[in-house]
Design a protein around this motif. Structure first.
Motif, PDB file in Angstrom:
ATOM      1  N   ASN A  24     -52.754 -27.880  74.602  1.00 43.59           N
ATOM      2  CA  ASN A  24     -52.380 -27.988  76.015  1.00 43.59           C
ATOM      3  C   ASN A  24     -50.903 -28.376  76.092  1.00 43.59           C
ATOM      4  O   ASN A  24     -50.559 -29.557  76.145  1.00 43.59           O
ATOM      5  N   LEU A  25     -50.033 -27.393  76.103  1.00 41.91           N
ATOM      6  CA  LEU A  25     -48.595 -27.626  76.035  1.00 41.91           C
ATOM      7  C   LEU A  25     -48.080 -28.440  77.216  1.00 41.91           C
ATOM      8  O   LEU A  25     -47.296 -29.372  77.035  1.00 41.91           O
ATOM      9  N   LEU A  26     -48.484 -28.107  78.402  1.00 38.16           N
ATOM     10  CA  LEU A  26     -48.008 -28.812  79.598  1.00 38.16           C
ATOM     11  C   LEU A  26     -48.322 -30.303  79.507  1.00 38.16           C
ATOM     12  O   LEU A  26     -47.458 -31.156  79.731  1.00 38.16           O
ATOM     13  N   GLN A  27     -49.558 -30.611  79.146  1.00 38.03           N
ATOM     14  CA  GLN A  27     -49.968 -32.010  79.037  1.00 38.03           C
ATOM     15  C   GLN A  27     -49.219 -32.724  77.912  1.00 38.03           C
ATOM     16  O   GLN A  27     -48.756 -33.851  78.087  1.00 38.03           O
ATOM     17  N   ARG A  28     -49.068 -32.069  76.765  1.00 42.06           N
ATOM     18  CA  ARG A  28     -48.409 -32.714  75.631  1.00 42.06           C
ATOM     19  C   ARG A  28     -46.952 -33.039  75.934  1.00 42.06           C
ATOM     20  O   ARG A  28     -46.476 -34.126  75.636  1.00 42.06           O
ATOM     21  N   VAL A  29     -46.235 -32.107  76.555  1.00 42.43           N
ATOM     22  CA  VAL A  29     -44.834 -32.365  76.881  1.00 42.43           C
ATOM     23  C   VAL A  29     -44.738 -33.475  77.928  1.00 42.43           C
ATOM     24  O   VAL A  29     -43.861 -34.337  77.851  1.00 42.43           O
ATOM     25  N   PHE A  30     -45.650 -33.485  78.885  1.00 37.68           N
ATOM     26  CA  PHE A  30     -45.686 -34.570  79.871  1.00 37.68           C
ATOM     27  C   PHE A  30     -45.832 -35.923  79.176  1.00 37.68           C
ATOM     28  O   PHE A  30     -45.144 -36.885  79.513  1.00 37.68           O
ATOM     29  N   LEU A  31     -46.720 -35.988  78.181  1.00 38.29           N
ATOM     30  CA  LEU A  31     -46.909 -37.239  77.445  1.00 38.29           C
ATOM     31  C   LEU A  31     -45.631 -37.656  76.724  1.00 38.29           C
ATOM     32  O   LEU A  31     -45.289 -38.843  76.695  1.00 38.29           O
ATOM     33  N   HIS A  32     -44.924 -36.697  76.154  1.00 33.50           N
ATOM     34  CA  HIS A  32     -43.642 -37.012  75.510  1.00 33.50           C
ATOM     35  C   HIS A  32     -42.632 -37.520  76.544  1.00 33.50           C
ATOM     36  O   HIS A  32     -41.930 -38.500  76.295  1.00 33.50           O
ATOM     37  N   LYS A  33     -42.560 -36.875  77.686  1.00 33.01           N
ATOM     38  CA  LYS A  33     -41.599 -37.264  78.719  1.00 33.01           C
ATOM     39  C   LYS A  33     -41.890 -38.658  79.273  1.00 33.01           C
ATOM     40  O   LYS A  33     -40.967 -39.397  79.614  1.00 33.01           O
ATOM     41  N   GLN A  34     -43.155 -39.021  79.340  1.00 34.11           N
ATOM     42  CA  GLN A  34     -43.539 -40.334  79.861  1.00 34.11           C
ATOM     43  C   GLN A  34     -43.556 -41.406  78.770  1.00 34.11           C
ATOM     44  O   GLN A  34     -43.920 -42.540  79.024  1.00 34.11           O
ATOM     45  N   LYS A  35     -43.198 -41.007  77.549  1.00 32.34           N
ATOM     46  CA  LYS A  35     -43.168 -41.915  76.385  1.00 32.34           C
ATOM     47  C   LYS A  35     -44.552 -42.498  76.090  1.00 32.34           C
ATOM     48  O   LYS A  35     -44.688 -43.644  75.681  1.00 32.34           O
ATOM     49  N   THR A  37     -46.685 -40.989  73.917  1.00 28.85           N
ATOM     50  CA  THR A  37     -47.052 -40.673  72.538  1.00 28.85           C
ATOM     51  C   THR A  37     -46.283 -41.613  71.629  1.00 28.85           C
ATOM     52  O   THR A  37     -45.057 -41.652  71.642  1.00 28.85           O
ATOM     53  N   LYS A  38     -47.012 -42.394  70.857  1.00 32.18           N
ATOM     54  CA  LYS A  38     -46.379 -43.357  69.958  1.00 32.18           C
ATOM     55  C   LYS A  38     -45.873 -42.639  68.720  1.00 32.18           C
ATOM     56  O   LYS A  38     -46.342 -41.568  68.376  1.00 32.18           O
ATOM     57  N   GLY A  39     -44.897 -43.233  68.083  1.00 36.61           N
ATOM     58  CA  GLY A  39     -44.425 -42.702  66.822  1.00 36.61           C
ATOM     59  C   GLY A  39     -43.045 -42.091  66.899  1.00 36.61           C
ATOM     60  O   GLY A  39     -42.170 -42.535  67.651  1.00 36.61           O
ATOM     61  N   PHE A  40     -42.867 -41.035  66.115  1.00 37.89           N
ATOM     62  CA  PHE A  40     -41.562 -40.414  65.905  1.00 37.89           C
ATOM     63  C   PHE A  40     -40.886 -39.997  67.203  1.00 37.89           C
ATOM     64  O   PHE A  40     -39.723 -40.320  67.433  1.00 37.89           O
ATOM     65  N   SER A  41     -41.603 -39.281  68.064  1.00 37.16           N
ATOM     66  CA  SER A  41     -40.968 -38.759  69.282  1.00 37.16           C
ATOM     67  C   SER A  41     -40.564 -39.882  70.237  1.00 37.16           C
ATOM     68  O   SER A  41     -39.517 -39.791  70.887  1.00 37.16           O
ATOM     69  N   LYS A  42     -41.344 -40.922  70.316  1.00 35.03           N
ATOM     70  CA  LYS A  42     -40.985 -42.041  71.187  1.00 35.03           C
ATOM     71  C   LYS A  42     -39.811 -42.824  70.599  1.00 35.03           C
ATOM     72  O   LYS A  42     -38.871 -43.180  71.313  1.00 35.03           O
ATOM     73  N   ARG A  43     -39.837 -43.031  69.299  1.00 37.74           N
ATOM     74  CA  ARG A  43     -38.777 -43.794  68.633  1.00 37.74           C
ATOM     75  C   ARG A  43     -37.409 -43.124  68.784  1.00 37.74           C
ATOM     76  O   ARG A  43     -36.403 -43.791  68.956  1.00 37.74           O
ATOM     77  N   PHE A  44     -37.383 -41.797  68.738  1.00 40.38           N
ATOM     78  CA  PHE A  44     -36.115 -41.076  68.825  1.00 40.38           C
ATOM     79  C   PHE A  44     -35.867 -40.458  70.199  1.00 40.38           C
ATOM     80  O   PHE A  44     -34.965 -39.632  70.357  1.00 40.38           O
ATOM     81  N   ASN A  45     -36.666 -40.851  71.193  1.00 41.51           N
ATOM     82  CA  ASN A  45     -36.481 -40.420  72.585  1.00 41.51           C
ATOM     83  C   ASN A  45     -36.501 -38.890  72.716  1.00 41.51           C
ATOM     84  O   ASN A  45     -35.640 -38.302  73.362  1.00 41.51           O
TER      85      ASN A  45
END
Length: 95
Positions: A24-35, A37-45
């Motif tokens: 679910n691409l839309l949902q996953r990118v939303f989770l990244h944008k809202q920070k 998702t823990k881990g690598f993507s959140k740590r490096f914004n």
């Protein structure tokens, strides 16, 4: 948007690249944008969607993701620039 996909996200200055897979691409990118998702993507914004590819089945998407993760950064940059030369955030296009 329930469909297997691979995606590439980066930060505002395009210094870090992350390759992921989702159903679910839309949902996953939303989770990244809202920070959320823990881990690598959140740590490096990482919250700017710069590339994605849709697939008919999850096995194909996972196979592609694993191959892309082994690519050199310069190869990933060429892939992104081929379709998105200005590295614009493609999230709005999904909406």
């Amino acid at each position: 948007m329930k469909q297997p996909a691979i995606y590439i996200i980066t930060n505002e200055s395009n210094t870090v690249i992350y390759v992921g897979v989702t159903s679910n691409l839309l949902q996953r990118v939303f989770l990244h944008k809202q920070k959320l998702t823990k881990g690598f993507s959140k740590r490096f914004n990482l919250d700017k969607l710069v590339h994605f590819e849709l697939y008919d089945d999850m096995d194909s998407a996972i196979y592609r993701e694993k191959r892309l993760k082994r690519w050199q950064r310069s190869w990933k940059e060429r892939l992104i620039k081929k379709v998105n030369p200005e590295w614009k955030d493609l999230y709005q296009e999904l909406l």
